[in-house]
Design a protein around this motif. Structure first.
Motif, PDB file in Angstrom:
ATOM      1  N   UNK A 123      13.547  30.313  55.030  1.00 54.55           N
ATOM      2  CA  UNK A 123      12.784  30.347  53.796  1.00 54.55           C
ATOM      3  C   UNK A 123      12.071  31.678  53.638  1.00 54.55           C
ATOM      4  N   UNK A 124      11.584  31.967  52.435  1.00 52.51           N
ATOM      5  CA  UNK A 124      10.729  33.119  52.177  1.00 52.51           C
ATOM      6  C   UNK A 124       9.278  32.689  52.261  1.00 52.51           C
ATOM      7  N   UNK A 125       8.434  33.650  52.479  1.00 56.77           N
ATOM      8  CA  UNK A 125       7.012  33.360  52.544  1.00 56.77           C
ATOM      9  C   UNK A 125       6.538  32.755  51.221  1.00 56.77           C
ATOM     10  N   UNK A 126       5.677  31.718  51.329  1.00 56.37           N
ATOM     11  CA  UNK A 126       5.141  31.066  50.143  1.00 56.37           C
ATOM     12  C   UNK A 126       5.895  29.818  49.733  1.00 56.37           C
ATOM     13  N   UNK A 127       7.097  29.587  50.303  1.00 59.35           N
ATOM     14  CA  UNK A 127       7.849  28.399  49.936  1.00 59.35           C
ATOM     15  C   UNK A 127       7.433  27.200  50.797  1.00 59.35           C
ATOM     16  N   UNK A 128       8.025  26.032  50.494  1.00 63.48           N
ATOM     17  CA  UNK A 128       7.724  24.796  51.221  1.00 63.48           C
ATOM     18  C   UNK A 128       8.831  24.498  52.221  1.00 63.48           C
ATOM     19  N   UNK A 129       8.430  23.983  53.382  1.00 64.44           N
ATOM     20  CA  UNK A 129       9.401  23.581  54.407  1.00 64.44           C
ATOM     21  C   UNK A 129       9.296  22.084  54.601  1.00 64.44           C
ATOM     22  N   UNK A 130      10.471  21.412  54.736  1.00 66.98           N
ATOM     23  CA  UNK A 130      10.491  19.961  54.926  1.00 66.98           C
ATOM     24  C   UNK A 130      11.598  19.626  55.916  1.00 66.98           C
ATOM     25  N   UNK A 131      11.230  19.072  57.085  1.00 73.24           N
ATOM     26  CA  UNK A 131      12.190  18.592  58.068  1.00 73.24           C
ATOM     27  C   UNK A 131      12.254  17.070  57.947  1.00 73.24           C
ATOM     28  N   UNK A 132      13.501  16.509  57.934  1.00 72.76           N
ATOM     29  CA  UNK A 132      13.695  15.066  57.774  1.00 72.76           C
ATOM     30  C   UNK A 132      14.614  14.551  58.863  1.00 72.76           C
ATOM     31  N   UNK A 133      14.320  13.325  59.346  1.00 70.17           N
ATOM     32  CA  UNK A 133      15.139  12.738  60.408  1.00 70.17           C
ATOM     33  C   UNK A 133      15.145  11.230  60.262  1.00 70.17           C
ATOM     34  N   UNK A 134      16.316  10.614  60.578  1.00 69.60           N
ATOM     35  CA  UNK A 134      16.446   9.159  60.665  1.00 69.60           C
ATOM     36  C   UNK A 134      16.732   8.808  62.112  1.00 69.60           C
ATOM     37  N   UNK A 135      16.025   7.801  62.653  1.00 67.17           N
ATOM     38  CA  UNK A 135      16.141   7.468  64.079  1.00 67.17           C
ATOM     39  C   UNK A 135      16.470   5.999  64.212  1.00 67.17           C
ATOM     40  N   UNK A 136      16.918   5.628  65.425  1.00 68.48           N
ATOM     41  CA  UNK A 136      17.188   4.242  65.758  1.00 68.48           C
ATOM     42  C   UNK A 136      16.810   4.015  67.204  1.00 68.48           C
ATOM     43  N   UNK A 137      16.674   2.755  67.583  1.00 65.58           N
ATOM     44  CA  UNK A 137      16.314   2.410  68.955  1.00 65.58           C
ATOM     45  C   UNK A 137      15.654   1.060  69.012  1.00 65.58           C
ATOM     46  N   UNK A 144       6.243  18.112  56.493  1.00 70.19           N
ATOM     47  CA  UNK A 144       6.158  19.020  55.367  1.00 70.19           C
ATOM     48  C   UNK A 144       5.118  20.092  55.643  1.00 70.19           C
ATOM     49  N   UNK A 145       5.496  21.358  55.350  1.00 69.27           N
ATOM     50  CA  UNK A 145       4.592  22.503  55.521  1.00 69.27           C
ATOM     51  C   UNK A 145       4.599  23.265  54.211  1.00 69.27           C
ATOM     52  N   UNK A 146       3.429  23.454  53.590  1.00 72.23           N
ATOM     53  CA  UNK A 146       3.324  24.165  52.327  1.00 72.23           C
ATOM     54  C   UNK A 146       2.979  25.635  52.566  1.00 72.23           C
ATOM     55  N   UNK A 147       3.449  26.483  51.644  1.00 72.46           N
ATOM     56  CA  UNK A 147       3.120  27.923  51.655  1.00 72.46           C
ATOM     57  C   UNK A 147       3.328  28.532  53.044  1.00 72.46           C
ATOM     58  N   UNK A 148       4.560  28.489  53.508  1.00 72.09           N
ATOM     59  CA  UNK A 148       4.848  28.990  54.856  1.00 72.09           C
ATOM     60  C   UNK A 148       4.593  30.499  54.920  1.00 72.09           C
ATOM     61  N   UNK A 149       4.171  30.945  56.118  1.00 75.41           N
ATOM     62  CA  UNK A 149       3.942  32.375  56.400  1.00 75.41           C
ATOM     63  C   UNK A 149       4.708  32.745  57.651  1.00 75.41           C
ATOM     64  N   UNK A 150       4.574  34.018  58.035  1.00 78.27           N
ATOM     65  CA  UNK A 150       5.257  34.472  59.245  1.00 78.27           C
ATOM     66  C   UNK A 150       4.731  33.739  60.475  1.00 78.27           C
ATOM     67  N   UNK A 151       3.457  33.270  60.440  1.00 80.98           N
ATOM     68  CA  UNK A 151       2.912  32.543  61.593  1.00 80.98           C
ATOM     69  C   UNK A 151       3.590  31.192  61.782  1.00 80.98           C
TER      70      UNK A 151
END
Length: 1332
Positions: free
Chosen positions: A86-100, A134-141
């Motif tokens: 992504x570019x700086x300032x965009x939103x990041x969203x990781x999604x996962x489906x699990x079982x067990x 979800x992470x909003x306004x991502x930066x280099x950190x």
């Protein structure tokens, strides 16, 4: 890098690593793992990982338990998270489906050990069943590798993905300075690095690290190496951006939208693009919608909305090393009117609106004028401009006649004008003229009241204006107008009208009425009566009135009596007489005396008895009327008499009535009797009788109808009957037809013949006859006719009589037999008949016919004397039948039965050996064979197939009759037993030699792998309702029969199902299905030659389970936000949704706030402050509704407190009593089964009434099934969860001491599939239906 760690039963940890890199440039330090035996702990030591552009994905799994119980498992991923760039300032969203099992827990961590960014959210999406970070306004950190850790009691699963942050060139350079790490520690001196090595290192690093890397390696020619690196990258990146379509110049009008588009082929989809206007970078995100970037595949677009002259210029696109440009030219059109001012016509006292629209905005002032004077905004005029500054409006309020005139508007040098016209308010009559009735010399008054006093009026009589007349008086008092007429006479009778008019109004408003002037009428005190008088005698008619002064007039047959001779009119006071001296025919008629209001009528008639001329009576009695039978008799007799007498005709004393043959005609002075188609029975005495009130006359005559005689009487008596003579006797006819019988005619015919032969005629005096022209043994029939002058009678026929003893034709010969057959002749023989009929057989008639034909043809002209005959002249290959008939003196006997059919052809040879006997198919109980016809001998008519078992020695036939075809299936065999077969052909010439199969055949099908029957139309998906039967039936083939196994979701089924298995089918049955029976069912077929399977996805639909955990929050004043946990059925059922309902705490009625809500959050608006509300959530799908989820406590809406003072003014108490009256009636409803129905109406009543609800004639007000409320004159009845029993008519009765009122409506409950009922009800009803 994917790492998988599994613990074995001995406790040893096994480690497996895989590295997958998606980028060609990677800089990563080494990773070290230290293994520890007999434990499940993993210790990792890792050096600091540098941020690179590499995409990382890794997976590891640790099993903690040595033994896992059945049904439980280590947690795992169904859908894994994906790495992001992504570019700086965009939103990041990781999604996962699990079982067990047990259900695992999910946590998110950064691989570097740093905590998640403040503001990052981790949650579970209950609809999609996903865990989200979800992470909003991502930066280099935020650039790092992120771990998704799934854990339960049996182990952990970890999936690591990378988040790569691309540098945003618009960021402040100072922020990038803060992100630099600590200077790298000094390293030991090494050999100087070469320029080529330095280029390789820098080619895989970021630009911001170039200077640091050069310093670390001690490379001093920083500028030179950058120049070399730039040249090297140009060679590589020459084709990184390929322009397929450049930007094009655009020309547009002001306030329109413009789109610049180009088609690019990018090697790196993350290549940065920048748009410029001139040399200024366009800030898309801060343009407030002015600029917008769009992409459709390889097409990139810049959209500019509402262009102005300021947007004119050159637009540039910078992509990598490519620069594209195009010009935009904005055309400014001249100011003009888009709409014209049109003449306007409005009704008086209404508002007139003039509106004009300009082509563009203008800073010039717009001026409205009326009659040349500028209009200013005040209470009369309203001037306004639309928000877009293009539409100008002038409103003239409360339009009056003084506002009529020319209206104009001007802006700059442009001017437009138009006219305003007014339609006056029509004049109305508050009270119209009424009809008036007066008597002569009386006074008449006609008055009305108008809606306005400023009007002009005029009076009309029969459409003409009334002029000055001393008897007419006109009165006007305000809005009232009156017309007075004195001393009315009959001429004043007519239609009177008042016409009202006003200024600026061409219409005339009229009200009319009728004036009726009645006369003074007299009445009849004593009227006339009908008079009958003989010719020549006097007559008098008299009328008495109640008024002596009333004159009258006499009328005869509608004409006034004036100078008629012999008539005298006399008036003696109130007595009026009409005297006739001698009554004649001219005096007969209807007399009328007519005066004002009085009238009397009477009829004067002449009364003379009927008379018939004596001369006519003498002729009728002396000479009878004679007529031939079949002709028409007309008997006409004239007479005199008044009034006309009643005419009656009699025959033999019986009255003759009109029918099809008899007609009685009557004229003024004669009568006629008409008899059509006379018969002998019409002969007799005829009498005419004329009768009236004055007397009777009679005439007698005789009618004679002549005809041919009747047949001779009785049965003919045969006096002699021998072979040489027949003598007969009969009786004379009973009726001679009115004429003397002259003779008798005798005729004869042979029995069986149709024609008659005349054999003699005798005088009428003789009634016997003898003939010798007969043959012995022959049967005869005779008939006798009587003859007179009119003709011959019908015959008297005798029965059959024989001359001597009778002789019969011979009996039936035997069935002919075939002795010899050739292609040209057939020889037949037969036996004589057993009975010869009393005379010897003279010969035989031999006949033939073609098979199937019904026509027999004799083969000889003369009878055949012998009992054997050769029939020649036959057609070859034609099939024939033969029969024989005996002949003697009496005639031809009965034909024999037909012979057997035979073909006219030479003898047939026996067939040869059958060819190619072979097996075509076999099963457990049958074997199919096929063969070819023999080549030698004549054509076979069939085949004899024989078989024997392996343990049998005798051959047995497979069929009772020969087989006609060349194939046959032998059934009823014993499974897996060996059989031998042989076959031989057969025809009329004999049976051929047999041919046998080389070896025995086993009764079993050929080997075949299992295969499903596609003709059975198997379904791969099924959806049923819970509680119904789940039945899956499949058919298949296979030899030997396959083994059937049923599985659900990969596990063999066991439990409530009943499985039926056969050799070619199997059935899976669950009599009452449940939601847990949903899944994928697989049927496996297996035998020694293969296997097959088929999957069927089954979904068991049920009422949804209710949602849970309802939470209420008032985020915005006067609104309530509802949050709840999803029902478990939302994810599986795409049609499932929620119904939001609310209820005021003061009532029991629920109202729907929202329908078809798919999320688990909803905000209810429109709530009243100070009220308390209950809320309800219902889940709904295609099956029905779930149990409701209700709020336990009422939710109170806060109400702001206001301080005010109320000063009450005393008012007199009014009587507000009113009997019940409905102002909004009940309406018919159509509701789907399972839904609620609410019916309501409004009423007025005081004092408050008693309210009762009825269904049909049953009171339901106190029934707990129904919810009812009554408040503020509104009655509501709610029927929850309607069923078909709730259909019917509902009645509301409202009653108070002043009276009662009723209101009815109908409710129809339909099923979800019963759309035809809903359509038919909607079509038959003209009014709108309320469908819930």
């Amino acid at each position: 890098m994917a790492t998988r760690v599994m613990q074995t039963s001995g406790g040893t940890i096994q480690h497996r690593s895989e590295v997958q890199m998606t980028s060609t440039t990677t800089t990563m330090s080494s990773t070290k793992l230290r293994k520890v035996s007999q434990t499940s702990k993993i210790v990792e030591e890792q050096s600091i990982q540098r941020k690179t552009s590499a995409t990382v994905e890794s997976f590891s799994q640790v099993q903690k338990s040595f033994e896992i119980p059945a049904g439980e498992c280590v947690p795992d991923f169904e859908e894994k998270p994906r790495p992001l760039t992504l570019q700086e300032g965009e939103k990041a969203a990781f999604k996962a489906k699990v079982k067990g099992n047990p259900k695992p827990t999910v946590t998110w961590k950064r691989e570097s050990g740093r905590p998640l960014k403040e503001g990052a959210k981790t949650f579970f999406d209950s609809v999609k069943k996903e865990y989200v970070l979800k992470i909003k306004n991502v930066t280099q950190d935020d650039a790092d590798n992120y771990k998704c850790i799934v854990s339960n009691d049996h182990g952990d699963s970890i999936y690591t993905v990378s988040l790569i942050i691309a540098e945003n060139q618009q960021l402040d350079f100072k922020k990038m300075l803060k992100k630099r790490g600590v200077p790298a520690p000094k390293k030991e001196e090494k050999r100087p690095i070469t320029e080529e090595e330095m280029l390789k290192i820098l080619s895989g690093a970021d630009k911001k690290d170039y200077e640091r890397i050069c310093a670390e390696h001690g490379f001093t020619d920083f500028r030179g190496i950058l120049k070399r690196l730039k040249e090297m990258k140009k060679k590589v990146d020459v084709e990184m951006v390929k322009v397929l379509k450049p930007l094009e110049d655009k020309e547009a009008k002001a306030d329109t939208n413009v789109v610049f588009d180009t088609i690019l082929e990018l090697k790196d989809p993350n290549t940065k693009m920048m748009w410029f206007m001139g040399n200024e970078l366009l800030r898309i995100q801060y343009s407030l919608g002015k600029y917008e970037l769009k992409q459709m595949g390889t097409k990139y677009m810049l959209c500019i909305s509402s262009v102005t002259m300021k947007d004119t210029g050159t637009y540039k696109l910078q992509v990598g090393d490519k620069n594209l440009s195009a010009k935009l030219n904005v055309i400014d059109e001249p100011l003009k009117f888009l709409t014209e001012l049109k003449p306007l016509r409005v009704t008086e006292r209404q508002t007139a609106v003039f509106e004009v629209r300009l082509s563009k905005k203008s800073d010039l002032p717009l001026v409205w004028k009326v009659g040349g004077k500028e209009v200013k905004r005040d209470e009369k005029f309203d001037v306004s401009v639309s928000e877009d500054g293009l539409t100008y409006t002038l409103k003239i309020k409360d339009v009056r006649p003084s506002d009529i005139g020319e209206y104009s508007m001007s802006i700059g040098d442009m001017t437009a004008s138009t006219q305003l016209f007014i339609d006056r308010i029509p004049i109305k009559f508050a009270s119209h003229l009424k009809n008036v009735r007066v008597k002569e010399k009386g006074k008449a008054r006609m008055e009305c009241e108008l809606s306005s006093k400023d009007v002009f009026v005029k009076w009309l009589k029969d459409g003409r204006e009334i002029t000055n007349n001393p008897r007419y008086t006109f009165v006007r008092e305000g809005k009232r107008a009156e017309l007075i007429i004195d001393n009315c006479d009959l001429a004043d009778d007519g239609e009177y009208a008042i016409v009202a008019m006003q200024e600026n109004d061409a219409h005339e408003y009229v009200s009319s009425s009728n004036l009726t002037v009645d006369e003074r009428f007299a009445t009849v005190k004593s009227g006339m009566s009908d008079v009958q008088s003989p010719t020549g005698s006097p007559a008098e008619l008299c009328v008495v009135l109640n008024d002596e002064k009333v004159e009258g007039v006499w009328l005869k047959d509608g004409k006034e009596v004036t100078d008629m001779s012999g008539i005298q009119v006399v008036k003696q006071g109130a007595v009026h007489k009409l005297i006739i001296n001698k009554v004649g025919d001219q005096h007969e008629g209807k007399y009328t005396f007519r005066a004002k209001g009085a009238e009397s009528e009477a009829v004067l008639a002449i009364a003379d008895p009927p008379v018939i001329d004596s001369t006519i009576l003498e002729v009728l009695s002396a000479h009878p009327v004679t007529v031939k039978a079949g002709q028409t008799a007309n008997i006409k007799i004239p007479f005199k008499g008044k009034p006309p007498p009643k005419v009656t005709w009699y025959k033999d004393g019986i009255e003759m009535m009109d029918d099809d043959r008899t007609v009685v005609e009557k004229e003024g002075d004669s009568t006629t009797l008409v008899l059509h188609k006379c018969v002998r029975e019409d002969s007799g005495a005829i009498m005419l009788r004329l009768k009236s009130d004055c007397g009777t006359a009679i005439a007698n005559l005789h009618l004679n109808v002549v005809d041919h005689p009747k047949p001779p009487q009785g049965k003919v008596e045969f006096l002699e009957r021998t072979g040489k003579c027949i003598n007969m006797k009969w009786k004379a006819p009973r009726d001679n037809g009115g004429k003397q019988v002259t003779s008798f005619i005798i005729e004869r015919r042979l029995v069986g013949k149709k024609s008659w032969i005349k054999i003699g005629e005798v005088d009428s005096k003789l009634t016997n006859f003898s003939t010798d022209k007969v043959e012995e043994g022959r049967a005869y029939q005779f008939r006798i006719r009587a003859v007179n002058a009119m003709g011959v009678s019908e015959p008297l026929e005798t029965e059959e009589v024989f001359a001597g003893e009778p002789i019969e034709p011979p009996g039936m010969a035997s069935q002919p037999q075939i002795l010899d057959v050739t292609k040209e002749a057939v020889t037949v023989t037969w036996s004589p008949p057993a009975q010869d009929g009393g005379a010897p057989v003279l010969g035989y008639i031999v006949e033939r016919r073609k098979k199937g034909s019904s026509m027999w043809v004799p083969v000889t002209k003369e009878p055949v004397q012998d009992t054997k005959y050769k029939v020649e002249g036959l057609v070859e290959d034609m099939e024939y039948e033969f029969r024989v008939t005996g002949v003697n003196r009496a005639g031809v006997g009965t034909p024999s039965s037909s012979s057997n059919s035979v073909f006219a052809k030479d003898p047939i040879r026996a067939p040869g050996l059958v060819k190619d006997l072979h097996v075509t198919d076999s099963s457990n109980s049958s074997i199919s064979l096929g063969w070819a016809p023999p080549e030698l001998g004549d054509e076979p008519s069939g085949y004899i197939l024989e078989m024997r078992g392996d343990d049998a020695k005798e051959w047995s036939k497979c069929t009772k009759i020969p087989i006609t075809g060349t194939s046959y299936t032998v059934g009823g065999l014993q499974e897996r037993m060996k059989y031998f077969f042989r076959i031989r052909a057969v025809n009329e010439g004999g049976v051929g030699e047999p041919i046998e199969l080389d070896k025995g055949v086993l009764a079993m099908p050929p080997p075949a792998a299992p295969k499903f029957d596609i003709q059975a139309k198997l379904k791969n998906q099924m959806e049923i309702r819970a509680g119904t039967a789940l039945c899956i039936h499949v058919t298949f083939t296979g030899s030997p029969p396959p083994i059937v196994t049923w599985m659900k979701d990969g596990i063999p089924t066991r439990g409530r199902e009943a499985i039926t298995k056969g050799k070619k089918h199997s059935q899976f049955l669950i009599t009452s299905s449940q939601r847990s029976d949903s899944g994928v069912y697989r049927i496996n077929l297996h035998n020694d030659y293969g296997e097959a399977h088929y999957d069927i996805k089954v979904r068991v639909a049920d009422f949804p389970r209710p949602p849970s955990n309802l939470r209420l929050v008032e985020e915005v004043p006067n609104t309530v936000t509802l949050n709840w946990d999803h029902t478990p059925d939302v994810a599986d059922d795409g049609h499932a949704h929620y119904i939001i309902m609310k209820r005021d705490a003061s009532t029991a009625t629920w109202f729907t706030a929202a329908d078809r809500v798919y999320s688990n959050k909803y905000t209810v608006t429109g709530l009243l402050p100070g009220r308390k509300y209950f809320f309800r959530i219902i889940a709904r799908n295609d099956i029905g509704d779930s149990d409701p989820l209700d709020s336990k406590e009422p939710f109170a809406i806060a109400k702001e407190k206001e301080h005010f003072h109320l000063r009450m003014k005393e008012f007199p108490v009014k009587d507000l009593s009113q009997k019940p009256q409905f102002i909004v009636p009940l309406k018919d409803h159509i509701v789907r089964r399972g839904h609620d129905c609410t019916m309501s109406c409004a009423f007025l009543a005081n004092p408050p009434p008693q309210v009762s609800w009825f269904k049909a004639d049953v009171k339901i007000s106190e029934s707990p099934k129904f919810w009812q409320t009554t408040a503020n004159g509104v009655c509501t009845l709610t029927i929850p969860t309607c069923s078909s029993k709730d259909s019917g008519e509902y009645t509301l009765v409202v009653e108070n001491p002043l009276g009662k009122a009723k209101c009815k409506c109908s409710l129809v409950v339909f099923d979800k599939d019963d759309r035809s009922l809903l359509e038919s009800l909607t079509e038959r009803s003209g009014r709108k239906k309320h469908i819930m």
